[in-house]
Enzyme design. Structure first.
Site, short mmCIF file in Angstrom:
data_model
loop_
_atom_site.label_atom_id
_atom_site.label_comp_id
_atom_site.label_asym_id
_atom_site.label_seq_id
_atom_site.Cartn_x
_atom_site.Cartn_y
_atom_site.Cartn_z
CG HIS A 79 -18.16 -5.36 32.04
ND1 HIS A 79 -19.29 -4.58 32.21
CD2 HIS A 79 -17.31 -4.64 31.27
CE1 HIS A 79 -19.11 -3.43 31.56
NE2 HIS A 79 -17.93 -3.46 30.98
CE LYS A 97 -23.31 2.64 31.80
NZ LYS A 97 -23.48 2.42 30.36
#
Length: 333
Positions: A79, A97
């Site tokens: 990420h 997330k």
């Protein structure tokens, strides 16, 4: 009406089943490009979603001048790298997330977004549901009094071998995968306060937590219990107990219709919950925030706080210096 052109880094399951359909459904969004190293996935993406352009490499997509916003559904360990690359190319970023693996990395990403004048948001789609709106309305009304205890659980039986969810090098484990939802729910109820201390326990297999539980103590004597896992029958529910009543929240993180239950001395009542297309609402809000030059519903302050709590939980879980494994927040100088 203005629309935002999206690029998607990776043809992951959540992209295929949830976010690509959401981009298609959102009134202010359109799909521009998808990047995948798998030619079969590229072909399928074009067939299912009419994707105008497909790329074999993520860097190629980031060079596409027509792409304004990027969605990142890559493994957790990737990420930060790809969010920073997108941000530095001037792309707005909606990132799955957890946004990063720790609070320091999250803060670096947040600062990069601010410096490059682009929006960055962590994809907590459940916050766009009517279920959460109704929970917040009951809390704000004062009907259950002052909050004293919170419980939140999200677990399921993982039966897919070799999934990235159980690979430590990719940021696997139940806390990162589904435990972040109870962590965020508790933080929302606590209006952004950080816990004073926490104690964690986990069941580890091959370097990742297959089940995780923790108790968190907040200022004012509030205690929260969270649980996540991959090794037991599915459960998703939460409860908030106050001085005058409690709220029971089944299917806490789903967008399905149903009800929450409010129990007080006056009795028990059901609060109806409408079905919510949480992914489409999330995409539409982020796109509108870009167009309108405002912040999206889910703020970076909340993202940073979430990561700080995760840091505390992991520190407690891995602690060897304290027999009880208790982590206490350092006192301010």
């Amino acid at each position: 009406m203005a629309t935002i052109k999206w690029g998607v880094l990776g043809y992951a399951r959540i992209a295929k089943t949830s976010v690509l359909p959401a981009i298609a459904a959102a009134h202010n969004s359109e799909l521009r490009a998808v990047a995948s190293s798998d030619p079969e996935k590229r072909k399928e993406c074009q067939a299912l979603f009419g994707c105008p352009v497909v790329y074999s490499g993520y860097d190629e997509l980031l060079e596409d001048a027509e792409v304004q916003a990027v969605y990142i559904p890559l493994p957790n360990s990737m990420h930060k790298e790809w969010a920073l690359k997108a941000i530095r190319k001037g792309k707005h970023v909606l990132c799955e997330k957890p946004i990063a693996l720790d609070a320091a990395d999250a803060l670096e990403m947040i600062q990069a977004a601010q410096e490059n004048k682009v929006l960055l948001m962590e994809a907590f789609m459940y916050r766009y549901t009517d279920r959460i709106r109704q929970v917040k309305a009951v809390l704000d009304s004062g009907e259950i009094g002052e909050v004293r205890y919170i419980q939140s659980t999200f677990r399921f039986l993982l039966n897919r071998p070799n999934t990235i969810k159980v690979q430590p090098g990719l940021g696997g484990g139940s806390l990162y995968d589904v435990g972040v939802y109870p962590v965020n729910f508790v933080g929302m109820v606590m209006n952004g306060q950080l816990p004073e201390s926490c104690v964690s326990e986990s069941v580890m297999e091959n370097g990742v937590d297959m089940m995780f539980s923790a108790l968190l103590k907040y200022p004012g004597g509030v205690v929260a219990s969270i649980n996540s896992g991959f090794n037991a029958f599915a459960q998703m529910n939460s409860e908030i107990i106050g001085t005058k009543g409690r709220i029971e929240v089944p299917d806490t993180f789903q967008g399905s219709e149903g009800a929450i239950t409010v129990v007080t001395e006056a009795g028990s009542r059901q609060v109806a919950v409408q079905e919510s297309d949480r992914y489409t609402l999330e995409v539409a809000d982020f796109a509108d925030a870009i167009i309108a030059g405002r912040q999206p519903l889910f703020t970076l302050e909340e993202t940073h706080r979430n990561m700080q709590v995760l840091d505390m939980l992991f520190a407690s879980m891995k602690s060897t210096g304290c027999p009880t494994g208790i982590f206490r927040k350092p006192e301010r100088a």
